[in-house]
Design an enzyme around this catalytic site. Sequence first.
Site, PDB file in Angstrom:
ATOM      1  N   LYS A  35      17.388 -50.040 -44.018  1.00 41.57           N
ATOM      2  CA  LYS A  35      17.230 -49.716 -42.595  1.00 41.57           C
ATOM      3  C   LYS A  35      16.568 -50.871 -41.851  1.00 41.57           C
ATOM      4  CE  LYS A  35      16.445 -45.284 -41.344  1.00 41.57           C
ATOM      5  NZ  LYS A  35      15.779 -44.018 -41.103  1.00 41.57           N
ATOM      6  N   THR A 121       5.778 -33.948 -37.245  1.00 46.36           N
ATOM      7  CA  THR A 121       5.405 -32.538 -37.073  1.00 46.36           C
ATOM      8  C   THR A 121       4.678 -32.074 -38.332  1.00 46.36           C
ATOM      9  OG1 THR A 121       7.317 -32.188 -35.668  1.00 46.36           O
ATOM     10  CG2 THR A 121       6.327 -30.223 -36.658  1.00 46.36           C
ATOM     11  N   LYS A 255      21.717 -19.727 -24.513  1.00 48.22           N
ATOM     12  CA  LYS A 255      23.149 -19.844 -24.727  1.00 48.22           C
ATOM     13  C   LYS A 255      23.469 -19.270 -26.108  1.00 48.22           C
ATOM     14  CE  LYS A 255      26.859 -22.961 -23.579  1.00 48.22           C
ATOM     15  NZ  LYS A 255      27.696 -23.055 -24.750  1.00 48.22           N
ATOM     16  N   CYS A 264      14.828 -30.069 -37.076  1.00 48.58           N
ATOM     17  CA  CYS A 264      13.506 -29.542 -36.698  1.00 48.58           C
ATOM     18  C   CYS A 264      13.387 -28.016 -36.775  1.00 48.58           C
ATOM     19  CB  CYS A 264      13.152 -30.022 -35.298  1.00 48.58           C
ATOM     20  SG  CYS A 264      12.854 -31.796 -35.251  1.00 48.58           S
TER      21      CYS A 264
HETATM   22  N1  LIG Z   1      14.258 -35.705 -34.994  1.00 45.26           N
HETATM   23  C1  LIG Z   1      13.707 -35.049 -33.991  1.00 45.26           C
HETATM   24  O1  LIG Z   1      14.378 -34.653 -33.022  1.00 45.26           O
HETATM   25  C2  LIG Z   1      12.230 -34.783 -33.986  1.00 45.26           C
HETATM   26  C3  LIG Z   1      11.632 -34.331 -32.804  1.00 45.26           C
HETATM   27  C4  LIG Z   1      10.262 -34.082 -32.813  1.00 45.26           C
HETATM   28  C5  LIG Z   1       9.536 -34.246 -33.975  1.00 45.26           C
HETATM   29  N2  LIG Z   1      10.150 -34.650 -35.113  1.00 45.26           N
HETATM   30  C6  LIG Z   1       9.346 -34.846 -36.314  1.00 45.26           C
HETATM   31  O2  LIG Z   1       9.107 -36.236 -36.490  1.00 45.26           O
HETATM   32  C7  LIG Z   1       9.078 -36.566 -37.880  1.00 45.26           C
HETATM   33  C8  LIG Z   1      10.118 -37.617 -38.188  1.00 45.26           C
HETATM   34  O3  LIG Z   1      11.401 -37.079 -37.923  1.00 45.26           O
HETATM   35  P1  LIG Z   1      12.700 -37.975 -37.891  1.00 45.26           P
HETATM   36  O4  LIG Z   1      13.808 -37.107 -37.448  1.00 45.26           O
HETATM   37  O5  LIG Z   1      12.410 -39.229 -37.157  1.00 45.26           O
HETATM   38  O6  LIG Z   1      12.847 -38.309 -39.451  1.00 45.26           O
HETATM   39  P2  LIG Z   1      13.765 -39.416 -40.123  1.00 45.26           P
HETATM   40  O7  LIG Z   1      14.070 -38.906 -41.482  1.00 45.26           O
HETATM   41  O8  LIG Z   1      14.878 -39.805 -39.203  1.00 45.26           O
HETATM   42  O9  LIG Z   1      12.801 -40.689 -40.252  1.00 45.26           O
HETATM   43  C9  LIG Z   1      11.691 -40.751 -41.108  1.00 45.26           C
HETATM   44  C10 LIG Z   1      11.573 -42.195 -41.598  1.00 45.26           C
HETATM   45  O10 LIG Z   1      10.353 -42.335 -42.324  1.00 45.26           O
HETATM   46  C11 LIG Z   1      10.592 -43.260 -43.373  1.00 45.26           C
HETATM   47  N3  LIG Z   1       9.511 -43.142 -44.364  1.00 45.26           N
HETATM   48  C12 LIG Z   1       9.264 -42.103 -45.206  1.00 45.26           C
HETATM   49  N4  LIG Z   1       8.149 -42.370 -45.940  1.00 45.26           N
HETATM   50  C13 LIG Z   1       7.703 -43.585 -45.552  1.00 45.26           C
HETATM   51  C14 LIG Z   1       6.594 -44.390 -45.930  1.00 45.26           C
HETATM   52  N5  LIG Z   1       5.715 -43.996 -46.870  1.00 45.26           N
HETATM   53  N6  LIG Z   1       6.447 -45.585 -45.331  1.00 45.26           N
HETATM   54  C15 LIG Z   1       7.307 -46.005 -44.378  1.00 45.26           C
HETATM   55  N7  LIG Z   1       8.370 -45.281 -43.978  1.00 45.26           N
HETATM   56  C16 LIG Z   1       8.558 -44.073 -44.556  1.00 45.26           C
HETATM   57  C17 LIG Z   1      11.978 -42.901 -43.869  1.00 45.26           C
HETATM   58  O11 LIG Z   1      12.568 -43.957 -44.599  1.00 45.26           O
HETATM   59  C18 LIG Z   1      12.700 -42.611 -42.549  1.00 45.26           C
HETATM   60  O12 LIG Z   1      13.333 -43.765 -42.046  1.00 45.26           O
HETATM   61  C19 LIG Z   1       9.289 -35.249 -38.619  1.00 45.26           C
HETATM   62  O13 LIG Z   1       8.039 -34.703 -38.924  1.00 45.26           O
HETATM   63  C20 LIG Z   1      10.005 -34.389 -37.598  1.00 45.26           C
HETATM   64  O14 LIG Z   1       9.794 -33.017 -37.815  1.00 45.26           O
HETATM   65  C21 LIG Z   1      11.475 -34.937 -35.144  1.00 45.26           C
END
Ligand SMILES: NC(=O)c1ccc[n+]([C@@H]2O[C@H](COP(=O)([O-])OP(=O)(O)OC[C@H]3O[C@@H](n4cnc5c(N)ncnc54)[C@H](O)[C@@H]3O)[C@@H](O)[C@H]2O)c1
Length: 438
Positions: A35, A121, A255, A264
Amino acid sequence: MKITIVGTGYVGLVTGATFAEIGHHVLCVDNNADKIRQLNDLEIPIYEDGLEELVVRNFNNGRLKFSTSIKEGTKFAEVIFIAVGTPPGYRGEANMSYVEKVGREVANNMSSYRLLVEKSTVIVRTSEQLAGTMSKYLKSDIPFEIASNPEFLREGAAIHDAFNPDRIVVGVESEKAAKLLREVYEPIISRSGCEYLEMNIASAELTKHACNSFLAMKISFINAVSRICELTGANIDQVAHGMGLDKRIGPSFLKAGVGYGGSCFPKDVDAFVRMSIEHGYNLDLIKEVQRINIDQREHLMRKLQKELWVVEEKTIAVIGLAFKPGTDDIREAPALYFVPELLSRQAILRLWDPVATNNFRRTYPNLNYCDSIIDCATGADAMLVLTDWPEIQGLDLAQLKTVMKCPIVIDGRNVFSPAQMKRHGFIYDSIGRPTVKN
Ligand SMILES: NC(=O)c1ccc[n+]([C@@H]2O[C@H](COP(=O)([O-])OP(=O)(O)OC[C@H]3O[C@@H](n4cnc5c(N)ncnc54)[C@H](O)[C@@H]3O)[C@@H](O)[C@H]2O)c1
């Protein structure tokens, strides 16, 4: 200001690019080397409208950098946002191992004060666990603090939401942490005029789970009402419109459809239920939200089965693989329930999605992916709509009817109107509205 973001996924990358755009110097760290290589080559690993432009501009002006090194990230900035995943654990509880690991790694590498900000989260009181872990792994008595800053962005509208949030919530318990986070967000607050809420850390952590569970509850509520509509001859569109104009209720998340999915809601609702039990309160209300959500997709499958009688050897055009329009994210997408279910019933599948096909192909490499909706529907015995992509609205329905073997449309997102489908001679079943027989 210098800011490090650990975890460069949907949230981390959008946050990093937004912070750089408002003038901060940002280092995004991810332990997925592939990535980071992609990002350093300016290939954007996810689809999100407007993201590429922001990343490219800020990478080129030097305010946005990418690295695999947590050591570099810890050294780079005093404020470190944690945006790693918190996927479901074995029993549905939030898996906090990624967050915990970041805590350990930062503790191992820091040599002066750091503020760790939970943007992932997390379940309420995670900050206490994180602080405990940090203290254990620190090499000497170096000061640090934890803050909470839950993220509310919506995939598909993430860039818009990052610059124009409804509110920014921060959980802080010292003036120093409060001042640092105000400095981070000042440009967004003055630009958007949004509310900036400071509260204690537990309240900020809980706000996120309470929001997602409430929104999921609204979806399950309207889906439950849609079932009563089907049994009584009422029309869910009209009922939802009538409800939504009540200012105390509001029109959003009313909806009816195949149910919520995504990275999420399913996991956060589950984590909220488990967490509440651990703290001594049984959130049966939210358990019912989950049950209704699962039942809704099974209900749609029964509608398809009813029209086809036998699914075996039937060609089904599956329209929409992303969990919602505007994203390539397929985590907990309805398609991940329907595709294996239909394959197990010996259906022949043709699939279409404008951006999520590559992600889906990783799990199902040998299926028939189509370039257009018309191509996908050609020769199909039935079409199943699972994501309300705007492209569906522009379809030439006369052409659609001509290319299909049988004109059966089962609509899990209510994208067509029953009257329009009747006019064009389709057999049409949707959610909470009259079935069109023709
Ligand atoms: N996707 C959404 O719409 C959204 C919205 C609000 C909150 N969240 C929350 O935000 C958080 C992240 O969600 P996301 O969708 O971005 O997840 P994601 O899986 O897209 O991204 C997480 C990233 O963290 C990296 N990672 C994991 N462990 C690591 C480490 N030790 N060091 C460095 N990088 C590491 C992974 O390689 C990955 O690229 C979650 O807790 C999710 O619930 C997500």
